[in-house]
Each structure stands twice: as C-alpha cells, then as structure tokens.
Motif scaffolding. Structure first.
Motif, mmCIF file in Angstrom:
data_model
loop_
_atom_site.group_PDB
_atom_site.id
_atom_site.type_symbol
_atom_site.label_atom_id
_atom_site.label_comp_id
_atom_site.label_asym_id
_atom_site.label_seq_id
_atom_site.Cartn_x
_atom_site.Cartn_y
_atom_site.Cartn_z
ATOM 1 N N CYS A 55 45.202 34.032 34.074
ATOM 2 C CA CYS A 55 45.587 34.361 35.439
ATOM 3 C C CYS A 55 46.198 33.130 36.099
ATOM 4 O O CYS A 55 46.126 32.022 35.565
ATOM 5 N N ALA A 83 38.119 36.255 41.872
ATOM 6 C CA ALA A 83 38.089 37.705 41.665
ATOM 7 C C ALA A 83 38.840 38.089 40.391
ATOM 8 O O ALA A 83 38.401 38.965 39.635
ATOM 9 N N THR A 84 39.975 37.421 40.146
ATOM 10 C CA THR A 84 40.749 37.707 38.937
ATOM 11 C C THR A 84 39.977 37.285 37.691
ATOM 12 O O THR A 84 39.927 38.024 36.702
ATOM 13 N N ASP A 86 36.767 37.065 37.336
ATOM 14 C CA ASP A 86 35.686 38.046 37.149
ATOM 15 C C ASP A 86 36.196 39.302 36.447
ATOM 16 O O ASP A 86 35.551 39.832 35.542
ATOM 17 N N ARG A 87 37.380 39.768 36.858
ATOM 18 C CA ARG A 87 37.949 40.997 36.278
ATOM 19 C C ARG A 87 38.264 40.832 34.795
ATOM 20 O O ARG A 87 38.193 41.788 34.018
ATOM 21 N N LEU A 88 38.633 39.608 34.377
ATOM 22 C CA LEU A 88 39.015 39.357 32.984
ATOM 23 C C LEU A 88 37.908 38.686 32.167
ATOM 24 O O LEU A 88 38.159 38.198 31.067
ATOM 25 N N LYS A 176 42.797 51.978 38.933
ATOM 26 C CA LYS A 176 41.628 51.252 38.440
ATOM 27 C C LYS A 176 41.986 50.240 37.336
ATOM 28 O O LYS A 176 41.139 49.855 36.543
ATOM 29 N N THR A 178 44.598 46.576 36.644
ATOM 30 C CA THR A 178 44.562 45.181 37.099
ATOM 31 C C THR A 178 45.587 44.893 38.201
ATOM 32 O O THR A 178 45.934 43.744 38.440
ATOM 33 N N VAL A 181 44.589 42.266 40.948
ATOM 34 C CA VAL A 181 44.319 40.869 40.608
ATOM 35 C C VAL A 181 45.596 40.235 40.067
ATOM 36 O O VAL A 181 46.552 40.925 39.713
#
Length: 338
Positions: A55, A83-84, A86-88, A176, A178, A181
């Motif tokens: 990211c 936040a990004t 966390d998503r990855l 839902k 990415t 992010v």
C-alpha cells in the motif's frame, strides 16, 4: 545549490538526497534510518510482487511566507495507511512513527522544499510492502516501510481550468472489496479505463457504483463533489470510495469557513443536473474543476467548460491558503517541521 527551475516542475520522479526505511522482522519494526540509496533489494518471492500485498500514501510539505515548512494533516495519512495495512494483513505503522519518519525525510531534504510563491511543494510517498521468501498465497513474514520525497510543481500552471470526464463501463472496485483503502491494485486496474477516456479526449473517467451502475463513486483516482443549485456541498457516500483527506478537508471548510450546508449521500448519475458546479479532489490537484460529464452520449455541462465556478474557486483558495500558511488552519491540521 540545487539547479532546479521551481516554476517548471511537473509531477515527475526526482531523486532527492535521503529517504527513510524501516524493516519488520520477528514481530516488530526496526529503528528507522535515513539512507541515500534509492534502490530496494527484495526477494523474488516477495508477496508485494505476486499478490499485491502493498500500500502507499501521498502527502505534501509546504513552505510558508515566513520560510517555515509544514505538513498538512499528516496524521490522517497515517491513520488511513493503518486501515489499509489492516485490510491486507500487514503490520501497521504507528502514527508517531509515521509522523517522525515524514518529518525526518522533509528535514533531511529541506533544500528540495520549493520556495513560497512558486506554487510548488515537496511530495512525500510513504509505502509498505510485503517481502521475503514466500511463494504461497499468505501474508508475508517480513515488511518494508519507507518514505521518499521529491519536489513537484503546481498542478495548474496557467491557473485552474475545468476539464471534462466520461462515464466508464468498467468498475473501479468490487462491493466489499479494496476500493476504500489505498492499495496499488486499485490503480493498476484504472490504467486501461483512463487510457480509453484520454483517447476520446477526456481528462479521465467517472466510475459508478459496481452493484447498480447508477451512482457516482470516484472520478479517476479522485473523489467527486458537487455544489447544488441551492448552495449545498455534496459528496457521494460508499464503502468502495477511498476516504480522501482533501475531500474531508473541503467538507469541513465548506461548513465552517464558507457556512454552507454539507451532505454525504448517494449521487445519481442521471440526476447530475442538480449541481451547478462540480469537481474532483485529491492530493495532487487539490481540486480539478469538472466542466462537464458525458453520460449516454450527452455532455452535461456544469458551471462552464472554460471558467471555474465561484464556490469551487473559493474552496480551492481557502484550502491552498491553509496549506501554505496564509489562512488560519483548524486546530490539529498543521504539523511544523523544525
């Protein structure tokens, strides 16, 4: 002395003297350091290369009239990067570490911060990548966090000029997915739609919501806003939209500085005639005024294809004024580099 013509700078890579780097191993980040080498050596099996586990962020440092250097809302970039990550399933970079790294990079490359009055800024690119020997589809065991920088010119060299956009048939992000992010894959997927829009003479394309193709989500790689005929500032709402720091800044300024009603809500593509002005907003341009949007072979023009609307111009001038230290900033928006 640097041999840079500040007024001729574009948005291009320029190697500056120092960048910050830290390594994640054994469950923790190493003590970051400034290095001169702008090359990374990583394993050929790094998940960043094969599975897109990476990211990035983008922010700027500004020189004020008094010669001070300041970062704009850098903590918001830090939170968005967290936040990004966390998503990855990547380790997050703590806010204090992010801010410290950003300030160190700016300070170490201080002579590259353009002079006040040129409109140019120092652009910072923080990123996190998954590295190490890992060929399976799973999170990396090692990571790199780095920030490099370069001076960039003002987006509008001859003053702000409205540009036109067309509506794309492509989806920028899945429901839902990415889209909310800041991952590189979002941008890789936008290259073809952008190229097709440019071939047709448009600045970029408008992406609609992937579920119904009825609502505006993003404008190229920027957020959309519109000014209604009764002077409301409106931006679309969707979990697929990247939370633009510029957009949230404009929302605040519209409400508290220009005393306008603001709304975050659905914006239907077949009802864009409710807006008398429109724009795309993001770090690079701050605001790109939208002259018109082509939808179903018809070009809907907002304020003008030639001139910037008065409210859009006032929002731009206010935000730029804050960033360069000419307008008093809301509390907590400015981080001085000492």
């Amino acid at each position: 002395m640097l041999n840079i013509d500040w007024k001729e700078l574009g948005f291009n890579y320029i190697k500056t003297d120092y960048r910050y780097i830290s390594y994640w191993k054994d469950g923790k980040w190493s003590e970051g350091k400034l290095v001169k080498d702008n090359m990374l050596t990583i394993s050929e099996a790094s998940p960043a290369l094969h599975y897109g586990q990476q990211c990035f962020e983008g922010l700027k440092a500004y020189r004020t009239k008094e010669g001070k250097i300041q970062l704009f809302r850098a903590d918001a970039n830090a939170k968005r990067m967290m936040a990004t990550c966390d998503r990855l399933l990547m380790p997050t970079v703590p806010i204090d570490m992010f801010l410290d790294a950003a300030k160190k990079v700016v300070k170490a490359n201080e002579e590259y911060v353009p002079p006040y009055g040129t409109g140019a800024t120092l652009y910072l690119r923080p990123f996190v990548i998954g590295v190490g020997d890992n060929i399976g589809v799973k999170p990396a065991t090692e990571y790199i966090f780095s920030i490099f920088c370069m001076p960039v010119g003002p987006y509008f060299k001859g003053g702000m000029t409205p540009v036109n956009f067309c509506v794309s048939d492509y989806d920028r992000a899945a429901p839902k997915g990415t889209g909310g992010v800041k991952v590189g894959g979002n941008y890789a997927g936008s290259l073809l739609p952008h190229a097709e829009a440019a071939k047709r003479g448009f600045a970029d394309c408008i992406y609609l919501d992937p579920a119904t193709h009825k609502k505006i989500e993003e404008v190229g790689s920027a957020n959309f806003f519109g000014i209604t005929k009764d002077d409301k500032f409106v931006t679309p709402v969707s979990p697929s939209i990247l939370p633009s720091i510029t957009k949230y800044s404009l929302l605040y300024l519209a409400e508290h500085y220009l005393h306008m009603p603001v709304e975050q809500r659905d914006v239907y593509i077949d009802k864009i005639d409710e807006f008398k002005e429109a724009g795309a907003c993001g770090t690079a341009a701050v605001i790109s005024p939208i002259g018109g949007i082509e939808y179903e072979d018809k070009l809907h023009v907002f304020y003008s294809e030639k001139e910037v609307g008065p409210i859009t111009k006032k929002l731009y001038d206010t935000l730029i004024g804050i960033q360069f230290g000419d307008v008093k900033a809301p509390e907590g928006w400015i981080f001085e580099v000492e």
